[in-house]
Design a protein around this motif. Structure first.
Motif, PDB file in Angstrom:
ATOM      1  N   LEU A  71       0.836  -1.206   0.000  1.00  0.00           N
ATOM      2  CA  LEU A  71       0.000   0.000   0.000  1.00  0.00           C
ATOM      3  C   LEU A  71       0.871   1.256   0.000  1.00  0.00           C
ATOM      4  O   LEU A  71       0.552   2.255  -0.638  1.00  0.00           O
ATOM      5  N   PRO A 125      -4.068  -2.234   8.251  1.00  0.00           N
ATOM      6  CA  PRO A 125      -5.216  -2.312   7.335  1.00  0.00           C
ATOM      7  C   PRO A 125      -5.683  -3.753   7.126  1.00  0.00           C
ATOM      8  O   PRO A 125      -4.858  -4.651   6.981  1.00  0.00           O
ATOM      9  N   ASP A 126      -7.014  -3.965   7.132  1.00  0.00           N
ATOM     10  CA  ASP A 126      -7.513  -5.325   6.897  1.00  0.00           C
ATOM     11  C   ASP A 126      -7.489  -5.633   5.394  1.00  0.00           C
ATOM     12  O   ASP A 126      -7.260  -4.747   4.573  1.00  0.00           O
ATOM     13  N   ASP A 127      -7.742  -6.894   5.062  1.00  0.00           N
ATOM     14  CA  ASP A 127      -7.577  -7.329   3.666  1.00  0.00           C
ATOM     15  C   ASP A 127      -8.508  -6.584   2.708  1.00  0.00           C
ATOM     16  O   ASP A 127      -8.136  -6.312   1.569  1.00  0.00           O
ATOM     17  N   GLU A 128      -9.715  -6.277   3.184  1.00  0.00           N
ATOM     18  CA  GLU A 128     -10.643  -5.554   2.308  1.00  0.00           C
ATOM     19  C   GLU A 128     -10.092  -4.175   1.973  1.00  0.00           C
ATOM     20  O   GLU A 128     -10.174  -3.696   0.851  1.00  0.00           O
ATOM     21  N   GLN A 129      -9.511  -3.545   2.997  1.00  0.00           N
ATOM     22  CA  GLN A 129      -8.917  -2.223   2.774  1.00  0.00           C
ATOM     23  C   GLN A 129      -7.715  -2.319   1.824  1.00  0.00           C
ATOM     24  O   GLN A 129      -7.533  -1.477   0.954  1.00  0.00           O
ATOM     25  N   ARG A 174      -9.108  -2.494  -1.552  1.00  0.00           N
ATOM     26  CA  ARG A 174      -9.689  -1.215  -1.998  1.00  0.00           C
ATOM     27  C   ARG A 174      -8.601  -0.238  -2.424  1.00  0.00           C
ATOM     28  O   ARG A 174      -8.732   0.471  -3.414  1.00  0.00           O
ATOM     29  N   VAL A 175      -7.505  -0.199  -1.651  1.00  0.00           N
ATOM     30  CA  VAL A 175      -6.425   0.741  -1.983  1.00  0.00           C
ATOM     31  C   VAL A 175      -5.718   0.323  -3.268  1.00  0.00           C
ATOM     32  O   VAL A 175      -5.517   1.133  -4.176  1.00  0.00           O
ATOM     33  N   LEU A 208      -6.343   7.030   1.101  1.00  0.00           N
ATOM     34  CA  LEU A 208      -6.332   6.044   2.177  1.00  0.00           C
ATOM     35  C   LEU A 208      -7.450   6.351   3.154  1.00  0.00           C
ATOM     36  O   LEU A 208      -7.765   7.520   3.416  1.00  0.00           O
ATOM     37  N   GLU A 209      -8.056   5.289   3.686  1.00  0.00           N
ATOM     38  CA  GLU A 209      -9.137   5.484   4.659  1.00  0.00           C
ATOM     39  C   GLU A 209      -8.554   5.872   6.008  1.00  0.00           C
ATOM     40  O   GLU A 209      -9.091   6.700   6.722  1.00  0.00           O
ATOM     41  N   THR A 210      -7.433   5.250   6.353  1.00  0.00           N
ATOM     42  CA  THR A 210      -6.713   5.616   7.580  1.00  0.00           C
ATOM     43  C   THR A 210      -5.247   5.772   7.183  1.00  0.00           C
ATOM     44  O   THR A 210      -4.791   5.107   6.264  1.00  0.00           O
TER      45      THR A 210
END
Lengths: 203, 603
Positions: A81, A113-117, A120-121, B338-340
Motif C-alpha cells: 500500500l 489495514p484489513d484485507d478488504e482495505q 480497496r487501496v 487512504l481510509e486511515t
C-alpha cells in the motif's frame, strides 16, 4: 525491447533484496541492459526496504519516478500500500499476503489495514493486482523463508519474453546450494498459484 | 566479461585492476562494501582503520613509500580526515593516491548532506565523478594516473545512488607487476616536511598544479560533449547525468567526469553552441557557481532542488515548472486515497538487541543521555525516547563532559558504541579523566560494528582479512586514562545495569560502565536464540512489556476479562530469548529461559 521497470518492496530481513538480485540477474541472462538500485544501512533494521530493477535495451536512470513502475512486487501488504502509487495506473501488482505489524501497531497506536482495505487501496491504482498466499505456500514446501521466490514465480507468469528456465538458472545460482531444490519448487508453486488467481485478486 | 556490480564493488575491482597495493577505510554507509569487496583480493593489502583520518594517513604513508594506495570513507568521514587531506595536497606523493568519498544525498544513513566537491576545491585536489559502475571502475585507475602525473591526491566522489546501484561492468586483469624486492624509500625533506618554510615553497606549486589540471581537463576523455538539439544545453555530472538523459533525450549534453577543476574553454565552447545553458547537479550549485564565475550565463538551482536526491520525477517536474518541458511531459500516476493513514515503519532496535537493557535503565532513572552514532541511536524513538543527542562520531563523551561542567538538574551520561569509542571517543574520555568531571560514560560493547553490517574493529580480535589480532579491552583503556570507577555489566541483566548506574551517579569523579553483550545478530549469538512465551493466565494486559519496544512483543487477540486490555503475545519467529521483557513484567507472566526449558522437559 521495451523497458520494464520493477519495484520490489518489503520489510528489512524479509528477502526483498534477494528477490531483486534474482530479478536483475534474470534480466541480464535474457539479454537486457539492467540497472538495480537499493539503499543499505539504517533502513535495514526492520524498516521499509525498496529496490528498483530496470530492464531495457539501454537503461539510463537507476531510479524510477512515481507512476513509472510496470510491476510492483511486494513481500508484505502494508508495504504494498505504501508504494502502490509508484505503479503505472493499470500496471501489475504481485503482493504476498503476509502482514508484519510495525511497532506502532503492536503498541496499539496505529491499526493495520484489513484485507478488504488492502484490496480497496490497490484497486484504486490497478485492477491487475494479485494477492498470493506466499508464506503459506512456502510453508507447505517446508520453509516459509522461500516466500520471496514463490512471489517471483507468480511475477514470472506476466513476463512472456523470458521463459521459466532462465528464472530457474538464476535462482540456482543465487540461493545457497542446500536451498536450491526448495526454491525451484517455490518458483513453480508461485507460477501455479498465479494461474489460479482471478482478475479480482482472489484465490 | 560483463557482470552486474554495485558501484562500490566496481570501485574495489578498479582498485585491484589498477594496481592498488594498500587500502584503508573506516566503515560508513554508503561506502562500506568497497573495502569488504577489496579484502577478497589477496594481492591488495586492505584494512579497517579506527577512523577515517588514520585510514587516510595510512594511504598517504603507502603512497609516500612508492605504492599506489586508496583511502575510502563516507562524506562526513572526510571531515575527520580533512587535516590529512590538506597536507597530502601540499606535499604530493611518490605514487598514486585516490581518496574515495561516498556522499549521501537525502541522508539515507547520515546526519547531513554535505557536498564534498567543495573539499576538492578547498584543498586544490582534482575531483572525478562516475555516472555508473563501468565508469566507477575505470576512474579509479584514471585517478591514480592523474595523481602520479600531477603529484596530487585525487578525489573519486561517489553518491549513494552510484555506490548502491548495480550496473553492467566489463572486468579486466590486474595491470601491475608484483614487486619482488622492497622499494628504497625516497627521502625529500623539503617536499614532505611541512614546516612553514617548506610549506611556503609548496603553496605556489599547488596553485600552478590547478592551472595545469584545467588544461588537462580540456581534453580529458571523461568530459564528454554529446550534441543534440541546440535549443537546450545541459551540463551535468555523476548519476544526475542518467536522470537528465532520460528526461531530455533530445538535448545537448556536456557530461563532466572531472568536476574540479573545470575546463573553461570546453564550457565556453559548449555554451556558445546552445541557446539556453543549464546545470543539472545534485546538492550544491558547485558546477553552476564555477561556470558563473567564468562570466557565462547559466541556470541551475533556480530550477532544480539543492536539497535531497534526484530521480527522473524530480528532474522532470522541476523542468516542467521552469518551462523547459510542456506540462504534458508529466508522467501520470495515481496516489491512492487512504481510509486511515498508513502506519510508518521506521528502523528499530532488533529483537534481542543488548542496547535495549541499558536504555530501559537510563530511562527509569530519568537520565539525560548524550548519544552517538550507531544502532543505539535508534533509542531516541518512542516508546524508549531514551537518547537525546546525536551529532557526529565520538561526540557523546565530549558533550557529556560539557554538560557536567555546565551543571544540570538531571542525572546524565554519555553512551557510545565500541567501534565509535575507538573512532573518536578515546580522546574525549581522556579529557573527562584529565579535566576531572563527574561524567558517566557507558560503552555499548556489542563486539562488532553493527550498524554498517558487522565489520571488525580493534575490540573484536579480528582484522578485515579475518586474521586474529589483539582485542583491546575497554576497562584497561579507562584505567590507563586514570579512571578508577569502572564497571562491567551484562545489559541482559537489568538489575546489574541499574546498580552500576546508581553507583556511578552517586559517586564523584569520572566513571565508565562497559555494557558487554554481543549483537544478537552475530552468528555465535544466534546459536543461543530461544523463544519465550507469555503465560496468558498471569498476563493482565498492563502493557509494561510494550514499553520495552521489542518487535517480538505484540498485542494478542485475547483480552483480559477484568481490564478488557489486550494481553501480550510473543512472536516465536522474532523472539531471541533475551529475557529483558521477562524482567520488566511485574506479574511474572513472561517465562524465563529456564522456565521454558523446564516446561519443555515436562511436556
Amino acid at each position: 525491447m521495451k523497458t520494464m521497470n520493477f519495484l520490489v518492496t518489503g520489510v528489512g530481513g524479509q528477502g526483498a533484496l534477494l528477490a531483486s538480485n534474482i530479478l536483475a540477474d534474470v534480466g541480464v541472462r535474457a539479454g537486457y541492459d539492467v540497472k538495480k538500485s537499493e539503499v543499505h544501512g539504517m533502513a535495514q533494521r526492520g524498516g521499509s526496504v525498496t529496490s528498483t530493477v530496470r530492464w531495457g535495451e539501454k537503461v539510463y536512470s537507476p531510479l524510477i519516478g512515481q507512476g513509472e513502475a510496470d510491476y510492483l512486487l511486494a513481500l508484505e501488504k502494508l508495504e504494498a500500500l505504501r508504494y502502490v502509487g509508484m505503479l503505472r495506473p493499470g500496471g501489475t501488482a504481485v503482493v504476498g499476503d503476509q502482514g508484519i505489524p510495525p511497532l506502532s501497531v503492536s503498541s496499539g497506536d496505529d491499526v493495520y489495514p484489513d484485507d478488504e482495505q488492502v484490496r480497496r487501496v490497490l484497486s484504486q491504482v490497478t485492477d491487475d493486482y494479485h494477492l498470493i498466499p506466499s508464506v503459506r505456500l512456502a510453508e507447505e514446501l517446508g520453509n516459509a523463508r522461500a516466500h520471496n521466490v514463490v512471489l517471483l514465480g507468480a511475477l514470472s507468469t506476466f513476463i512472456d519474453d523470458v521463459p521459466p528456465d532462465v528464472w530457474l538458472q538464476s535462482i540456482e545460482e543465487r540461493v545457497p546450494k542446500r536451498f536450491v531444490e526448495l526454491n525451484e519448487q517455490a518458483f513453480q508453486v508461485g507460477r501455479e498459484a498465479r494461474s489460479s488467481v482471478q482478475r479480482t485478486g482472489r484465490i | 566479461m560483463k557482470v552486474l556490480l554495485s558501484g562500490n564493488e566496481a570501485v574495489a575491482r578498479g582498485a585491484y585492476e589498477s594496481g592498488v597495493q594498500v587500502a584503508a577505510a573506516y566503515p560508513g554507509t554508503p561506502s562500506t562494501e568497497i573495502l569488504e569487496t577489496l579484502a577478497q583480493y589477496d594481492a591488495v593489502y586492505s584494512e579497517w582503520a579506527p577512523n577515517e583520518k588514520v585510514a587516510l594517513d595510512v594511504a598517504i604513508g603507502a603512497a609516500y613509500a612508492g605504492s599506489r594506495s586508496m583511502a575510502v570513507m563516507k562524506h562526513v568521514g572526510l571531515n575527520v580526515a580533512a587535516d590529512a587531506f590538506f597536507y597530502a595536497s601540499m606535499t604530493g606523493l611518490e605514487a598514486g593516491l585516490v581518496l574515495v568519498s561516498a556522499d549521501d544525498p537525502f541522508m539515507h544513513s547520515s546526519q547531513n548532506e554535505q557536498d564534498n566537491r567543495r573539499y576538492a576545491k578547498f584543498a586544490r585536489v582534482p575531483c572525478l565523478e562516475p555516472s555508473d559502475g563501468q565508469e566507477a571502475k575505470e576512474l579509479v585507475g584514471v585517478a591514480l594516473d592523474i595523481s602520479e602525473q600531477f603529484d596530487s591526491p585525487v578525489m573519486l566522489r561517489l553518491t549513494t545512488r552510484i555506490s548502491h546501484s548495480d550496473t553492467l561492468v566489463e572486468l579486466g586483469e590486474r595491470q601491475v607487476e608484483e614487486r619482488t624486492e622492497p622499494l628504497e624509500y625516497r627521502i625529500d625533506r623539503v617536499k614532505y616536511v611541512m614546516v612553514p618554510g617548506n610549506a611556503r615553497r609548496r603553496h605556489p606549486v599547488i596553485e600552478e598544479r590547478v592551472e595545469k589540471l584545467k588544461e588537462f581537463a580540456e581534453t580529458f576523455p571523461y568530459n564528454k560533449v554529446e550534441m543534440g538539439d541546440t535549443s537546450l544545453g545541459i551540463v551535468t555530472d555523476g548519476v544526475a547525468y542518467q536522470y537528465a538523459r532520460e528526461v531530455f533525450p533530445e538535448a545537448s549534453f556536456l557530461k563532466l567526469g572531472m568536476t574540479y577543476p573545470l575546463p573553461p574553454d570546453m564550457i565556453r565552447d559548449f555554451a556558445s553552441k546552445v541557446d539556453r545553458l543549464i546545470v543539472i547537479e545534485e546538492l550544491d550549485p558547485f558546477i553552476e557557481e564555477e561556470i558563473r564565475l567564468m562570466g557565462i550565463a547559466v541556470e541551475g538551482k533556480s530550477i532544480f532542488p539543492m536539497i535531497g536526491e534526484f530521480d527522473p520525477r524530480v528532474v522532470r517536474e522541476s523542468a516542467i515548472g521552469a518551462g523547459l518541458l510542456p506540462p504534458s511531459a508529466a508522467v501520470k500516476f495515481k496516489q491512492p486515497e487512504l481510509e486511515t493513514p498508513l502506519p510508518l515503519r521506521p528502523p528499530i532496535l532488533c529483537p534481542g538487541c543488548p542496547h535495549r537493557g541499558v536504555f530501559l535503565m537510563t530511562k527509569k532513572l530519568k537520565m539525560v543521555v548524550s548519544g552517538d552514532i550507531g544502532c543505539y541511536t535508534l533509542a531516541f524513538l518512542p516508546p524508549l525516547s531514551a537518547l537525546h543527542t546525536c551529532g557526529c562520531m565520538g561526540a557523546s563523551i565530549g558533550q557529556a563532559h560539557g554538560v557536567s561542567k555546565a551543571g544540570i538538574a538531571q542525572k546524565h551520561a554519555a553512551v557510545i558504541g565500541d567501534s565509535t569509542f575507538f573512532h573518536t571517543g578515546m580522546p574525549a574520555l581522556l579529557n573527562v579523566a584529565y579535566n576531572k568531571s563527574d561524567t558517566v560514560t557507558i560503552i555499548l560493547d556489542n563486539r562488532t560494528t553493527a550498524m554498517t553490517g558487522h565489520q571488525q574493529n580493534p575490540g573484536t580480535g579480528t582484522t578485515l582479512k579475518g586474521e586474529p589480532t589483539k582485542a583491546v579491552e575497554f576497562e584497561d583503556v579507562a584505567r590507563a586514562f586514570g579512571i578508577e570507577r569502572v564497571h562491567t555489566v551484562d545489559p541482559y541483566d537489568l538489575k546489574e545495569v541499574e546498580e552500576a548506574l546508581r553507583d556511578c551517579l552517586e559517586a564523584k569523579g569520572p566513571a565508565v560502565i562497559v555494557s558487554r553483550r554481543e549483537c544478537a545478530l552475530l552468528p555465535q549469538a544466534r546459536k543461543l536464540w530461544m523463544t519465550l512465551r507469555v503465560n496468558e493466565d498471569r498476563c493482565n494486559g498492563c502493557g509494561l512489556c510494550f514499553e520495552v519496544a521489542c518487535p517480538a512483543i505484540l498485542k494478542s487477540e485475547q483480552l483480559d476479562a477484568k481490564t478488557g486490555r489486550a494481553k501480550a503475545w510473543i512472536d516465536p519467529l522474532l523472539c531471541t530469548g533475551c529475557e529483558i521483557c521477562a524482567q520488566v513484567c511485574a506479574r511474572k507472566a513472561i517465562l524465563f529461559r529456564d522456565e521454558m526449558v523446564k516446561e519443555g522437559e515436562s511436556a
